[in-house]
Scaffold this motif. Sequence first.
Motif, short mmCIF file in Angstrom:
data_model
loop_
_atom_site.label_atom_id
_atom_site.label_comp_id
_atom_site.label_asym_id
_atom_site.label_seq_id
_atom_site.Cartn_x
_atom_site.Cartn_y
_atom_site.Cartn_z
N UNK A 1 49.36 -17.47 37.19
CA UNK A 1 48.54 -16.79 38.19
C UNK A 1 49.36 -15.95 39.14
N UNK A 2 50.49 -16.48 39.60
CA UNK A 2 51.31 -15.73 40.54
C UNK A 2 52.04 -14.58 39.82
N UNK A 3 52.38 -14.78 38.55
CA UNK A 3 53.03 -13.71 37.79
C UNK A 3 52.11 -12.50 37.63
N UNK A 4 50.81 -12.76 37.69
CA UNK A 4 49.83 -11.68 37.56
C UNK A 4 48.98 -11.59 38.83
N UNK A 5 49.63 -11.70 39.97
CA UNK A 5 48.92 -11.70 41.26
C UNK A 5 48.12 -10.42 41.48
N UNK B 1 40.12 -11.51 39.12
CA UNK B 1 39.79 -12.90 38.77
C UNK B 1 38.84 -13.51 39.80
N UNK B 2 39.00 -13.14 41.06
CA UNK B 2 38.09 -13.62 42.10
C UNK B 2 36.67 -13.16 41.80
N UNK B 3 36.51 -11.91 41.42
CA UNK B 3 35.17 -11.41 41.07
C UNK B 3 34.62 -12.17 39.86
N UNK C 1 45.00 -19.67 35.57
CA UNK C 1 45.65 -19.00 36.71
C UNK C 1 45.67 -19.82 37.99
N UNK C 2 44.80 -20.82 38.08
CA UNK C 2 44.75 -21.64 39.30
C UNK C 2 44.57 -23.12 38.97
N UNK C 3 45.06 -23.94 39.89
CA UNK C 3 44.77 -25.37 39.93
C UNK C 3 43.97 -25.58 41.20
#
Length: 96
Positions: free
Chosen positions: A14-18, A24-26, A75-77
């Motif tokens: 996730x951070x590598x593709x910030x 991703x939020x949408x 991408x997230x936990x």
Amino acid sequence: MPTYITLADWTGEGIAHATESPHRLQQAREVFSAHGGEMTEFYMTMGEHDMVVVSTFPDDESYAKAMLKIAGGGSVRSETLKAFTEDEYRDICEAL
């Protein structure tokens, strides 16, 4: 509807593709909606967690389905807090 507070952290992926995170939020908003939920608030945060999301869903099962779908993206936990409104809090305390 029940309220959920989600504490989210980027994974290494996730951070590598910030730069893709707003997209991703949408997508997360759309997943929530598909499961009957609504993301009512979103915050990027500094400190122990990277993001905080406040959402409402019809029930725990709908929330769980949405979160499993999002977590599957890699991408997230997340950590979930089920929240109670002030009125619900007062009712709980009064019932003791």
